[in-house]
Structures are given as structure tokens and as C-alpha cells.
Write an enzyme that holds these catalytic residues in place. Structure first.
Site, PDB file in Angstrom:
ATOM      1  N   GLY A   1       0.009 -72.245 -45.907  1.00  0.00           N
ATOM      2  CA  GLY A   1       0.997 -71.656 -45.020  1.00  0.00           C
ATOM      3  C   GLY A   1       0.909 -72.234 -43.625  1.00  0.00           C
ATOM      4  O   GLY A   1       1.924 -72.535 -42.998  1.00  0.00           O
ATOM      5  N   ALA A   2      -0.325 -72.393 -43.134  1.00  0.00           N
ATOM      6  CA  ALA A   2      -0.556 -72.931 -41.793  1.00  0.00           C
ATOM      7  C   ALA A   2      -2.027 -73.253 -41.646  1.00  0.00           C
ATOM      8  O   ALA A   2      -2.848 -72.872 -42.481  1.00  0.00           O
ATOM      9  CB  ALA A   2      -0.115 -71.921 -40.727  1.00  0.00           C
TER      10      ALA A   2
ATOM     11  N   HIS B   1      -0.980 -64.871 -36.904  1.00  0.00           N
ATOM     12  CA  HIS B   1      -2.215 -65.145 -37.645  1.00  0.00           C
ATOM     13  C   HIS B   1      -2.909 -66.383 -37.062  1.00  0.00           C
ATOM     14  O   HIS B   1      -4.122 -66.364 -36.795  1.00  0.00           O
ATOM     15  CB  HIS B   1      -1.859 -65.359 -39.120  1.00  0.00           C
ATOM     16  CG  HIS B   1      -3.014 -65.631 -40.023  1.00  0.00           C
ATOM     17  ND1 HIS B   1      -3.421 -64.752 -41.000  1.00  0.00           N
ATOM     18  CD2 HIS B   1      -3.860 -66.701 -40.126  1.00  0.00           C
ATOM     19  CE1 HIS B   1      -4.459 -65.257 -41.654  1.00  0.00           C
ATOM     20  NE2 HIS B   1      -4.740 -66.449 -41.143  1.00  0.00           N
ATOM     21  N   GLU B   2      -2.144 -67.446 -36.867  1.00  0.00           N
ATOM     22  CA  GLU B   2      -2.741 -68.688 -36.362  1.00  0.00           C
ATOM     23  C   GLU B   2      -3.145 -68.571 -34.902  1.00  0.00           C
ATOM     24  O   GLU B   2      -4.136 -69.167 -34.477  1.00  0.00           O
ATOM     25  CB  GLU B   2      -1.773 -69.854 -36.566  1.00  0.00           C
ATOM     26  CG  GLU B   2      -1.396 -70.098 -38.013  1.00  0.00           C
ATOM     27  CD  GLU B   2      -2.590 -70.209 -38.942  1.00  0.00           C
ATOM     28  OE1 GLU B   2      -3.592 -70.867 -38.561  1.00  0.00           O
ATOM     29  OE2 GLU B   2      -2.545 -69.630 -40.041  1.00  0.00           O
TER      30      GLU B   2
ATOM     31  N   ASN C   1      -5.619 -75.536 -36.333  1.00  0.00           N
ATOM     32  CA  ASN C   1      -6.179 -76.608 -35.517  1.00  0.00           C
ATOM     33  C   ASN C   1      -6.124 -76.223 -34.038  1.00  0.00           C
ATOM     34  O   ASN C   1      -5.121 -75.690 -33.567  1.00  0.00           O
ATOM     35  CB  ASN C   1      -5.383 -77.902 -35.703  1.00  0.00           C
ATOM     36  CG  ASN C   1      -5.167 -78.233 -37.162  1.00  0.00           C
ATOM     37  OD1 ASN C   1      -6.091 -78.314 -37.941  1.00  0.00           O
ATOM     38  ND2 ASN C   1      -3.902 -78.420 -37.535  1.00  0.00           N
TER      39      ASN C   1
END
Length: 874
Positions: free
Chosen positions: A300-301, A334-335, A304
Site C-alpha cells: 500500500g505504501a 499511517h505513513e 521512507n
């Protein structure tokens, strides 16, 4: 552990014969080095701990020369570090690729590279500061790991992105690829002149080195782990928001830019950064925040540092619905949360990957509900995402949230609905136990203590216990360190229509047998419809609830009504009978989700007939508007219907029952599709395509295609159903849509493979094991999941031997990820104890990766469940 001997020289790398070596004087460079490290494409925890005990203060200076074609790139790496023990050899991770030269502290040493790591001999090392320089080359990859190469099917442009979690930094750069050896990175790269190059920091300069090439130079980064470093390159379209306090950029392929909702994306990002700065009590730790939508992305992602990558599926090629926008917001949040949990504070080893994913899963939904317009995000977590955790926890492959990860090959096998959804649900339970404000203070304190460092479970527990003034070691042992899910059941008796006894029975967790403390609530509904919500505390096998005494005698009890804990809810037959009459009276999405989850688990346990579940769904779903809930129930409807398809293969029965339910499900989905609500319309479109088969509905499909009323991707999906049903016009629509959507080459293949043609299926089985395939991992994944539509189970069984042979042939030759996909997508369901035994035997195959073994074990348990379901239908 067996010692592995490495013997290789720089001269041998030049292809010189032994005689030439002796004559040239190169032979003196050869040195035999023994290392206890296994020659394998993974890193063990033992080797990582041994290395980090010797190595510290790591700094990388890296350069890549990036070709546009799919040919190997070249690189130079200078690695500086302190070494405390120079008495034995030291290894640098570098999987595949070719090493041209190695220098240690200014002196050339023999190239000792076994395809998995580079060995630096002890004779070349000294204590204190070390400088290692390596020249090398490495191929691009097509499986979504390392440095992935992708060519746009529409305009032919090439795009690169990196994916380094869990152990893939070493497929681009040699180094110490483990999370506890945090480092700084100074990067430069040469690339085609019309490309962008993106990394963890903004470039300081871009130099013209020829008419066709430019050099991008980046400053030294902050300190972080190798798996969250990144480099992306290509002619990306870039959007900027320089008015925010943190520089923001968004990237996509040039041909994809029309599908990107830029303003919405930037708005959610700003809202998230504002929320987390405040909630975590620690400002965003990096200098900029870039986000890239990249092609062929497997996940999904990926978090980094300062350059997060996302699947393009988050911006589908059509008008976005509210559900689409909410999903995008949750993933962005989330990221963003990972920039603190994972990037700023990082687990010491992969045992504590949950520290990243559980917190990010919780915070992604929580921040979306608190900081954006999508206030229903936590409801969606309860009704949909959490079901993933319950499902994963009931397979025989269940595991504790905190795991013992022996090597990096096991990491992907361990990242699942337990690591994400159950972990997040457990944190919700902890918040309910110690209080929201206390939880927030503890998290803020955790960042203050461990910023730029590594942390373990014990570190987090110490902070939580100190701030909450509670000893949480018992909580951790029960919830984080033991596997399985408990089941809760209400038992009560009444006198004079009042409760005289009320207790909650807790069943030990599957596998571990753990009994846990649960703080929850219960909804009591009397025969007259009176509702009462009471607090419940569970500790041990039987817990009396004095707060219930004297209340109106309930006709129905729903434990965990607000979804505070993580436990199965068991219904007796009286409760099921009540729901058959009153299920439409439940309107709270969380309560609806709990009820439907419990009903579905009754089916897989063999307690509720699959047909009863379908009948309940047929009466309930047409009245609903919550797309998250509908989607979750529909997924279970599909499985329930699959048991009716399988029934004709394992019982001497006619096909009439299956046909009746297929007709009913097709009609329900088509009716649902008539709504004006865009999100509902999409939900029902997907379900309608699954069951589309009747003459009248095939005519409706033709009409929709002729009206050009669908997005290209939806049109491909619908044409795939025409291929599946052998509609006479299918080939015409394939040709027409190919002209309309030149970028849809893989979508066409996904449609074509649905034809009931056994030779076509065999062709793709051969392509999967083709070492020279030109297809990306994501291409093959999409094709495999379309290869055997449910109604073609006879073909799936006919090719069972070929499928198993292909699966086993992939061992050690193809990436485990693709092998896992094949096992998930096309291993046929036999619905028999023989099938269960066969898959258990396959799971024991020597050399099978843990991630593949896990999928095959699930297939064995699915056989067992299918047998139980069929018995209930008898």
C-alpha cells in the site's frame, strides 16, 4: 554453525586464468577467509547482533549511475564506521550484483563476494575508524524490491523507485543492512537529463554533465536505518506546496497525473502533520516530506524518510468516492505516523516490527477520525480492518504480536493482520485501560527518550508503566507475547424478569491457551426492546458481573458493544434466533460489525449453516449504506457461496441450490448498483460483476459498455466477466477497449485469462516459472488472481498436479512473494481431509520460505473448515 569458506580475488573477477594470475602477480591478493555466517540471501538475528556489537557510528557516501534501459546500474560506496573488534572478518550485505573492487583503509583487498555479502578479511581491518570503498554494478529489479524498473505502457517513459524493507537496501548499496545500525547518507546520482531524482533530503545542486545526463547531489541526512532510506528517479510530474511550514511535494507518472487529486492529498497531509506534531509532543523530525505514487508497487505504501512511496491504486483511474478519499487519508496518516514510529524511533530488530505497524495502524485511523472530515474512520477500523486481525488470529499460523524473528526471510511471513490490526486493537484496549490522556503522555515521553535511537518492547513498557503508574508487564505477557484470540460468552439467569445472575465465560485462546484481562462493555436488550449498556470486567475463565444484577432480563446480550477489547463473541442458538427476527433493528455500525463477525465465525466453526448466513445477508444488506460494513459482509458472502459451489464436488447433490443463491446474489447486487450514492454504487458494482451470469444481466453489462458509462478499469473488469461467461461479444469488447485504453495491457490479460480454456491456464503456469519473464511481480499477481474464477473449479482441480508442481519448482528459484501469491490464488480447494493432509505435507517441503509455508498451512486449515461447513449443510 557450519563454517563457510570464501576464496575469490579481484583478478579472478577479471576472468584471468590461474596461470595468468601467477604471472601477473595478482595471486598474492588471494586470501582464504572463514566466516560463520551462512551463504544465504537473508541476515540472521545472531549475525546482526554480533555485527552491531562491533560496528558503530556508520556513515555512507553513495553514488549511482542510472541507465534508462533495463541494464545494470553502477555504483560507488564509501562506508565509514568505527570498529571495536578487528580480530575476525567483517561482512557487508550485498545480494546479487557484481563487485569490481574493494578498498579498506586506502588499500586494495581481494574481492570476496559470494552473491550474498562481501567479506572484509581481518588482516585488512583495525580498531577505530574504518573506511571502505566499493565499486560495483547491480541489475534493476522487477519484483518491487531493491531498485525497481518500470516502463510506462502509455508513453514508454521509465520510472524507478526503491523498496528496502525488510532486507533490500543491499540490493542497491553494499552496507550493514539491519535496523540497529543507524547511519547518515550522502548521495549523488547521475540520470537522464529529463528525470527527477528524489531521496530523503532535497538536492543541493543539479549539474549538467552532458547533453543527455545530469548529476544530482544531496546533502548528508539525519541518522536513520537502512530500510527507510530511498532513491526514486524518472520523469515524474511534481506538485509543490511551499506555503506550509514543512516543504511538501507530490509526484506521479506523467501519464497518471490526470487521476491525482492533488489538493485533497496536500490537505490531508497538512492536517496529519499538524495533528501528529501536537499529539506526539515532538515536531516532525525531518526537513521535508515528499510523497510519490509509483507504478508496480507491491504494497500500500512505504514509510521512507521524507520520501514516502504509495501504490497508484490510492488514486484510481476514475472519479473518487468518499470511501476512496477516506482510504487515501488513512494510508497517508499511517505513513506520517511512521515518520515518528519507525523512522525517528526504530525497533532494534524485526522482533518488534509491531512497534512500527501496530502504532501506525492505530494512528492512521485515529488521526483520520480526529483531524479530517472522515470522522467514521475508527468505525471503519472496527467493522473492516479489525476483522483482518480476527481472521489471521484464528489460523493455525497465528503468532504473538511480538515475535522471535530468527532471520530476515521470516519478516514478511510475520507481517499480517496480527502485526497490524490485532496490534492496533490491543493498543485501543490499552488506551481504554490506562486512559487516553495517560496513553498520549507516555507516547510523547517515549519519543523524547528514544529519538534517533532504537527501542525494544521493554523500553516502551517501561515508559508506559512509569507514566500510567501501573505495572504493565502482565498485560504485555498476556496480550503481546501470547498468540490466539479469546472467546467470550454471556451466561445469565433471571427471576421475576430481573437478572439474578450474570457472568462472562472466557475460553482460552487458540494455540496458546492464554486467559486475559478484558475491560469492555455489554449491550443488554430486553424483550420489550429496552436497552442498557453496562461495564464489564473479565479476568479468568468465569467473571461475575454484579453491575448487571437487578436489571431487566435480556432477550439478547451483545458483549464488547463498543469494541474496546479484542475477543470473539459467541452466540448461542437463542441469540441467533433473536437476530433472525431483529437484525435490522441494529443501526450502530460498530455493533453491526460485531454481530456479523460473530455470525461469520459461527459458519467457519460449523455451528451456523452457510445458507442461513446467506439468507440473513440477503435480507440485511439491501437496507444498508455503510460501505465498509457492506464490503466486509460481502467478502464473507462470497466465501459462503463458494461452499455451495464446492458442495457439488464433494456431495452427491444437484446444482440447484447453488444456482438459486447465485441468482439471488446477482439480483441483490444489481439492485444495489442502482443507487445514486457513488461509494455504494462502487461497492455493489464489484459484487454484481462477481455473480453476473444471467441473460438479462449480461444484457445490462452490454448496455453499460455501449454507453461508455464506466471508467476504463471498471470496463476491463466487466469485460473480464463477459470472457468468463463466454459471451459472444467478449472478443469485440476486448479489441474495442484495447484501442480506448492503450495503457490497459495488463488489465486486458487479467480479463482474457478468465476464459474457461485449460491450455491458456497452463500457459500462465509456465510463465510464472519463466526466469526471463518480462512481467513485473504486480502483473503476475493480478493475472494469477483472475486465472480461476470460482465457477471454473473443475478446471482448477484438473490442473491440481500441475499447480503443485509449479509451486514446488519455484522454491529457491523465484522470490517467495510470487510463490506465496500462486499458493494463495490458485491452489485448489478440495474440501476433504485428504486435501488437508496433502497441504500439510507440502508445507513441510525442505527449503520452502516461511511466507510460502504459511500460505500452504492456511490452505490445509481451509480444507478442514470446508469439511465442517459441508457437514452443517448435510
Amino acid at each position: 554453525m557450519k563454517l563457510h569458506t570464501l576464496f575469490r580475488t579481484a583478478c579472478l573477477g577479471l576472468g584471468l586464468s590461474l596461470g595468468a594470475l601467477l604471472l601477473s602477480g595478482c595471486a598474492h591478493q588471494a586470501e582464504e577467509v572463514e566466516t560463520a555466517r551462512p551463504a544465504a540471501s537473508y541476515l540472521t538475528k545472531i549475525d546482526a547482533l554480533e555485527r552491531s556489537a562491533r560496528v558503530s557510528d556508520v556513515h555512507y557516501r553513495l553514488h549511482l549511475d542510472l541507465p534508462e534501459q533495463n541494464t545494470p546500474f553502477t555504483g560507488q560506496a564509501e562506508i565509514q564506521f568505527n570498529l571495536s573488534d578487528a580480530s575476525k572478518a567483517l561482512t557487508l550485505d550485498f545480494v546479487d550484483g557484481s563487485v569490481e573492487s574493494v578498498q579498506v583503509n586506502g588499500k586494495a583487498v581481494a574481492v570476496q563476494h559470494n552473491g550474498f555479502y562481501i567479506t572484509l578479511p581481518a588482516s585488512a581491518l583495525s580498531t577505530g575508524l574504518q573506511t571502505v570503498k566499493i565499486n560495483y554494478s547491480h541489475p534493476y529489479r522487477r519484483d518491487g524490491s531493491g531498485l525497481h524498473w518500470s516502463q510506462d505502457a502509455e508513453d514508454g517513459e521509465v520510472y524507478l523507485f526503491t523498496q528496502f524493507e525488510d532486507y533490500h537496501f543491499n540490493k542497491v548499496f553494499p552496507g550493514f543492512d539491519q535496523p540497529d545500525l543507524k547511519a547518515t547518507y550522502t548521495l549523488s546520482a547521475t540520470a537522464p537529463a529529463h528525470w527527477q531524482v528524489i531521496s530523503a533530503t532535497r538536492e543541493t545542486s543539479v549539474e549538467n554533465i552532458s547533453e543527455t545526463r545530469k548529476r544530482w547531489i544531496f546533502p548528508e541526512t539525519a541518522l536513520f536505518s537502512t530500510y527507510v532510506f530511498s532513491l526514486h528517479a524518472g520523469p515524474y510530474k511534481v506538485w509543490q506546496d511551499n506555503d506550509f511550514r514543512i516543504p511538501l511535494r507530490l509526484f506521479s507518472r506523467q501519464s497518471y497525473q490526470e487521476y491525482v487529486d492533488v489538493e485533497e492529498w496536500f490537505k490531508v497531509t497538512r492536517q496529519g502533520l499538524d495533528f501528529f506534531d501536537n499529539y506526539f509532543g515532538y515536531p516532525y523530525p525531518f526537513e521535508k516530506f515528499d510523497q510519490l505514487l509509483v507504478p508496480d508497487f507491491v504494497f500500500g505504501a512505504m514509510e521512507n524518510v521524507g520520501a514516502v512511496t504509495f501504490t497508484e491504486n490510492l488514486q484510481p483511474r476514475r472519479e473518487k468516492t468518499r470511501a476512496d478519499r477516506q482510504r487515501m487519508a488513512v494510508v497517508v496518516m499511517h505513513e506520517l505516523a511512521h515518520q515518528w514510529f519507525g523512522d525517528l524511533v526504530t525497533m532494534t530488530w524485526w522482533d518488534d516490527i509491531w512497534l512500527n505497524e501496530s502504532f501506525a495502524d492505530l494512528m492512521g485511523n485515529f488521526a483520520t477520525a480526529e483531524a479530517t472530515e472522515y470522522k467514521e474512520a475508527m468505525q471503519s477500523f472496527s467493522t473492516s480492518r479489525k476483522s483482518w486481525g480476527y481472521s489471521e488470529d484464528q489460523w493455525i499460523t497465528t503468532h504473538p504480536i511480538v515475535q522471535d524473528i530468527a532471520n530476515t526471510e521470516m519478516v514478511m511471513a510475520s507481517i499480517d493482520g496480527i502485526t497490524y490490526a490485532k496490534g492496533a486493537a490491543t493498543l485501543i484496549q490499552l488506551k481504554h485501560r490506562i486512559g487516553e490522556a495517560t496513553f498520549q503522555r507516555a507516547i510523547a515521553e517515549h519519543f523524547q527518550r528514544f529519538a534517533w535511537k532504537n527501542a525494544q518492547l521493554s523500553d516502551l513498557l517501561a515508559t508506559l508503566s512509569e507514566v500510567s503508574e501501573q505495572d504493565l508487564s502482565g498485560w504485555s505477557q498476556a496480550w503481546l507475547e501470547q498468540s490466539g484470540v479469546n472467546a467470550l460468552k454471556a451466561e445469565f439467569s433471571c427471576s421475576n424478569n430481573k437478572i439474578s445472575h450474570f457472568s462472562v465465560i472466557q475460553t482460552p485462546a487458540n494455540v496458546s491457551g492464554a486467559l486475559r484481562q478484558h475491560k469492555l462493555d455489554a449491550l443488554l436488550i430486553s424483550a420489550s426492546g429496552q436497552k442498557q449498556l453496562i461495564d464489564i470486567n473479565v479476568d479468568g475463565p468465569t467473571s461475575n458481573q454484579p453491575a448487571a444484577l437487578g436489571l431487566a432480563c435480556p432477550a439478547f446480550v451483545l458483549l464488547n458493544a463498543s469494541d474496546f477489547t479484542f475477543a470473539r463473541i459467541l452466540f448461542d442458538q437463542t441469540s441467533v434466533d433473536y437476530l433472525k427476527k431483529h437484525i435490522l433493528e441494529f443501526t450502530d455500525p460498530i455493533q453491526q460489525g460485531l454481530i456479523w463477525r460473530a455470525l461469520w465465525e459461527s459458519v467457519t466453526d460449523g455451528e451456523l449453516a452457510a445458507t442461513e448466513f446467506l439468507d440473513l445477508a440477503l435480507s440485511f444488506l439491501p437496507t444498508q449504506t455503510n460501505t465498509s460494513l457492506i464490503g466486509t459482509i460481502n467478502a464473507n458472502v462470497d466465501t459462503a457461496y463458494s461452499y455451495l459451489v464446492l458442495r457439488t464436488f464433494v456431495r452427491d447433490v444437484t446444482d440447484q441450490q447453488r444456482k438459486q443463491y447465485r441468482n439471488k446474489l446477482e439480483a441483490m447486487a444489481w439492485q444495489g448498483y442502482q443507487t445514486d450514492n457513488p461509494a455504494l454504487k462502487r461497492t455493489w458494482f464489484r459484487q454484481w460483476v462477481n455473480y453476473l451470469h444471467s441473460k438479462s444481466q449480461l444484457a445490462n453489462a452490454q448496455t453499460l459498455l455501449a454507453q461508455n458509462a464506466l471508467s476504463n478499469d471498471d470496463a476491463w473488469t466487466l469485460v473480464g466477466s463477459l470472457v468468463r461467461e463466454q459471451a459472444p461479444t467478449a472478443s469485440t469488447w476486448l479489441a474495442s477497449l484495447s484501442k480506448q485504453d492503450p495503457a490497459g495491457k495488463i488489465r486486458r490479460l487479467e480479463a482474457e485469462v478468465q476464459a474457461p480454456d485449460i491450455a491458456l491456464k497452463q500457459q500462465w503456469l509456465e510463465e510464472v516459472v519463466n526466469p526471463n519473464t518480462t512481467y513485473a511481480f504486480t502483473d503476475l499477481r493480478g493475472i494469477l488472481f483472475n486465472l480461476f474464477p470460482l465457477e471454473q473449479h473443475d478446471l482448477n482441480l484438473a490442473l491440481q498436479d500441475d499447480i503443485i508442481a509449479t509451486l514446488l519448482a519455484m522454491t529457491g528459484k523465484q522470490e517467495p512473494a510470487l510463490q506465496s501469491v500462486l499458493a494463495s490464488a490458485i491452489l485448489p480447494r478440495q474440501c476433504s481431509t485428504e486435501g488437508q493432509a496433502q497441504y500439510l505435507h507440502i508445507a513441510d517441503t525442505e527449503g520452502l520460505a516461511k511466507s510460502v509455508q504459511k500460505v500452504v498451512l492456511k490452505n490445509s486449515q481451509a480444507e478442514q473448515r470446508c469439511v465442517a461447513v459441508q457437514r452443517k449443510l448435510d
